[in-house]
Every structure is written in structure tokens, then in C-alpha cells.
Design a protein around this motif. Structure first.
Motif, mmCIF file in Angstrom:
data_model
loop_
_atom_site.group_PDB
_atom_site.id
_atom_site.type_symbol
_atom_site.label_atom_id
_atom_site.label_comp_id
_atom_site.label_asym_id
_atom_site.label_seq_id
_atom_site.Cartn_x
_atom_site.Cartn_y
_atom_site.Cartn_z
ATOM 1 N N TYR A 253 0.807 -1.214 0.000
ATOM 2 C CA TYR A 253 0.000 0.000 0.000
ATOM 3 C C TYR A 253 0.841 1.266 0.000
ATOM 4 O O TYR A 253 0.298 2.357 -0.125
ATOM 5 C CB TYR A 253 -0.959 -0.003 1.192
ATOM 6 N N THR A 383 -4.354 5.348 2.599
ATOM 7 C CA THR A 383 -4.705 3.990 3.005
ATOM 8 C C THR A 383 -4.608 3.893 4.520
ATOM 9 O O THR A 383 -3.639 4.380 5.110
ATOM 10 C CB THR A 383 -3.754 2.946 2.380
ATOM 11 N N GLN A 413 -9.354 2.694 1.743
ATOM 12 C CA GLN A 413 -8.568 3.571 0.885
ATOM 13 C C GLN A 413 -9.482 4.664 0.340
ATOM 14 O O GLN A 413 -10.660 4.424 0.072
ATOM 15 C CB GLN A 413 -7.962 2.808 -0.296
#
Length: 418
Positions: A253, A383, A413
């Protein structure tokens, strides 16, 4: 063996290089291989040089002079009146860089990028290895390009694991402290390749895997892995322990402390990864290994700035089905766009990408011939892993700016306008 990796911030100047030596003396350097990045912002400076070569060649010579001056000044501060032999080694590398520009015929930007930017690591490790020997820490310089063997996918090369393992075991001294470069390798024609930005962590993991290392330690200017970037998020806390799986999720991420590719080879051989501070080498830092998912168990916040959100829908309002989406992914791959988030409905498909190689306009030109396209540039992708009610409230406070939101059991997200 133990594998240590020192990033650019740790060797940004002469004091940084001296501190690396102090860290090695404090924690020991027997059976140790040290991977080093380019000094400070050298990679950025070399990227400017690449751009000048293609676009403003009259500015090239002055930038190369500044590059040599920067490294020569560090050498002078480290060695004083005894600096001349090492300055000459720096000059030899600078001359190699100049020679490349004089003789290069290739027009492939990514190829030129890899040949040029790699000089940052070659310069830093040449200086650090010489300084260690100067202060009687016996070390050996190793050219990582002889060990890390890749394909020719320049700027983000893929590893040939078999050839790399064989080369590492053949080249790495088992009796001396070894100093080598992060980020760089070579293809089957011995042209230099790079493993992508922040690829030095990955290099450390590659050597660890091939050598069945005891551990990998990444030395940084932070106390370990925090639950968010303290420059962006308030009240961050140190994560004492993270499982391999959780660390891979965080890296995927965009957590900047650990490179996304670094963890897979370490997990396969259960080699622990430590993230520790070169400012406080006796601190425990963070351990990435088997065990608890996260200790302490707190939300983890990640920001990816300067992203591009692309929304597509069919020109005739037909469904966005497998054929359309597979074509989009093929185009994204061809344009070297890193996909960070996707969402689709019956008649639309949204994708958040990193325009890393500045090929957005080329991609959009093709997409607009096939789809209705809406583009939002310079957006932020947030995120939150292990989100709680407090994290959700902070997201809701920005709801007017949210362009796209996606929630799973453990992760949320959202793409936000700047």
C-alpha cells in the motif's frame, strides 16, 4: 552473515559516513555485508543530468562538475591531506560518466537512466570502502553488477534468481567486511540495470537470501517502523514487531520504510528484518518476522501523493466487462503505470495510478480513442490498515474532497483532491 543496508540519508555527508563507521564499531562487523545507497540527494541530481542529456545538453557539463565537487568535498572532509588518491578514484568514475555521454547512441530513456543513475551508488561505496580502510576497518569493495543479474527491463528490472545466487556465492568474500551497492544490477549483455527507486532494500534481501543470512538490518533516521509518516500524520507510534504478511501488506500500500519487493525473499527463508536507527544504534527498533501480526495493534496510515485517478466508461454505455478491463490493464502495463487502486461498476472503471515514467499523455491518447475518459491529476491516495472509529471520523471530515472510496475488512482507501 548479517546484511546491513544504509540509505542515502545515512551517508548524505562526511559526518554521515563517519557515523556509519561508528555504528559498525558499536554493533560489530564480523561476517557482515554492507549495502549502501547513493549519498543524500545524488540520485535526484543524476536524474536531472539524464533529463539534461535529452533536453538541455548545454547544461550537462556544469551539472557533472557539481556532482564531482560534491563528492570530492566529502572526501576532503573525511581524509584531509591524504584525500588525493580517493579523489582520483572519484575522478575516474566521473570520467566514465562523461565517456558514456560522449559515446552513447541509444535513444531509450530508461536505458540511459540506468547507465547514468547507477553512478550514485558506485561513487558512495567507493568513498565509504576507502574511508573504512583508512580508519583500519578492513573492508572489500564489491561491484553488485557482477552479482545481481536481471533482465533488460530498465528502471525496474526483474531478477534472474538462479544466476544471481550463483554469482553472489562466487563473488562475496566470507572472511572480510564487504561493501557493495544497492539498487543496481546488470543484464545478460552486462549493461547496468536498476531495481526501481528504493531498490537498495531489495538488494539487501537478495544478498541475504542467496547467502542464507542470519538477518537483514535497514539503518534509517527513524527509530523503526512507525504507524505513519511523522511528517504527514500526528502522534505516530513505533511498531515493535510486524509479521511478514502484515509488512508485505503495508509495503504494497506504499509504506515507505520497507520496499515492496524486499520481504518476499526474506519470508521464504524466514530471515528476520530489523529496522533500526543509525542515530541510536543500540535501540531495539522494529522486528519483521514470524509472530504477532502487529505489536502494538494500532491503525497504520499511509499516504501516496501525486497520483492520477482515471475514470473510464464505454462510449456506447455498454457494460465494462472482462474484454474492456483486460485491454485497459494491457495498456497500463505497456505504459509502465503502477496501479495502486481499482474500482469498477457496470458501466465504469476507475483506476488510481502512479505516473512514475511520465507516460500519462501517451496512455490517455489511446484510452480516449476507445473510452470516455475523466482524469484527475495530482491527487492523494490515503490507506488506513486496521482502521478504527477514530480513523473513520478523520476520513469523514474530508468527505467533500473524496473522489473515490473503497473499504475492505481490514483496510480503507480513499482518493482525495489536493
Amino acid at each position: 552473515m548479517r546484511i546491513f543496508k544504509f540509505g542515502g540519508a545515512s551517508v548524505k555527508d562526511a559526518k554521515g559516513v563517519q557515523n556509519v563507521a561508528k555504528v559498525l564499531k558499536k554493533v560489530g562487523y564480523t561476517d557482515t555485508l554492507v549495502i549502501v545507497s547513493a549519498m543524500g540527494k545524488t540520485t535526484n541530481a543524476l536524474e536531472v543530468i539524464v533529463d539534461q542529456y535529452f533536453n538541455t545538453p548545454k547544461e550537462l557539463s556544469n551539472s557533472i562538475v557539481k556532482l564531482e565537487q560534491f563528492h570530492s568535498e566529502i572526501v576532503t572532509e573525511l581524509m584531509g591531506v591524504e584525500a588525493q588518491p580517493l579523489k582520483e578514484k572519484v575522478s575516474v568514475l566521473i570520467q566514465e560518466l562523461k565517456s558514456f555521454f560522449e559515446h552513447n547512441k541509444a535513444t531509450n530513456y530508461s536505458f540511459v537512466y540506468d547507465q547514468v543513475v547507477s553512478f550514485g551508488e558506485l561513487l558512495s561505496t567507493t568513498i565509504i570502502n576507502a574511508y573504512l580502510n583508512y580508519i583500519n576497518i578492513n573492508s572489500e569493495w564489491l561491484d553488485a553488477r557482477k552479482c545481481v543479474k536481471t533482465d533488460a527491463y530498465y528502471r525496474d528490472a526483474n531478477l534472474d534468481w538462479d544466476a544471481t545466487q550463483e554469482a553472489i556465492n562466487d563473488q562475496v568474500s566470507k572472511t572480510k567486511l564487504v561493501v557493495s551497492q544497492g539498487f543496481i544490477g546488470s543484464d545478460e549483455n552486462n549493461f547496468t540495470t536498476t531495481l526501481g527507486r528504493e531498490g537498495s532494500d531489495y538488494t539487501a534481501a537478495i544478498f541475504a537470501y542467496a547467502l542464507n543470512a542470519e538477518s537483514v538490518t535497514i539503518w534509517k533516521d527513524v527509530p523503526g517502523v512507525l504507524n505513519g509518516d511523522p511528517r504527514v500524520f500526528e502522534n505516530t507510534v513505533l511498531l515493535n514487531q510486524i509479521s511478514y504478511t502484515e509488512a508485505i501488506e503495508l509495503a504494497f500500500y506504499g509504506a515507505s520504510v520497507i520496499h515492496p519487493k524486499t520481504l518476499q525473499p526474506l519470508q521464504r527463508k524466514e530471515i528476520p528484518l530489523y529496522v533500526r536507527s543509525f542515530l541510536n544504534p543500540e535501540g531495539a527498533g522494529t522486528s519483521v518476522s514470524k509472530g504477532k501480526t502487529l505489536e502494538p495493534h494500532v491503525p497504520c496510515y499511509i499516504l501516496k501523493p501525486k497520483q492520477v485517478l482515471i475514470r473510464l466508461s464505454s462510449l456506447d454505455f455498454s457494460f465494462m466487462v472482462e474484454d474492456n478491463i483486460s485491454e485497459v490493464f494491457a495498456l497500463l502495463y505497456k505504459s509502465q503505470m503502477r496501479v495502486d487502486m481499482i474500482q469498477n461498476s457496470a458501466i465504469s472503471f476507475s483506476v488510481c495510478v502512479n505516473n512514475k515514467y511520465n507516460r500519462l499523455e501517451e496512455l490517455l491518447q489511446i484510452l480516449r480513442s476507445k473510452f470516455k475518459v475523466t482524469v484527475y491529476e495530482d491527487v492523494d491516495l490515503y490507506t488506513v490498515r486496521h482502521f478504527d472509529s477514530k480513523a473513520l471520523k478523520s476520513i469523514e471530515s474530508r468527505k467533500d474532497d473524496i473522489l473515490l472510496e473503497q473499504r475492505a475488512q481490514e483496510t480503507i482507501q480513499y482518493v482525495v483532491k489536493n
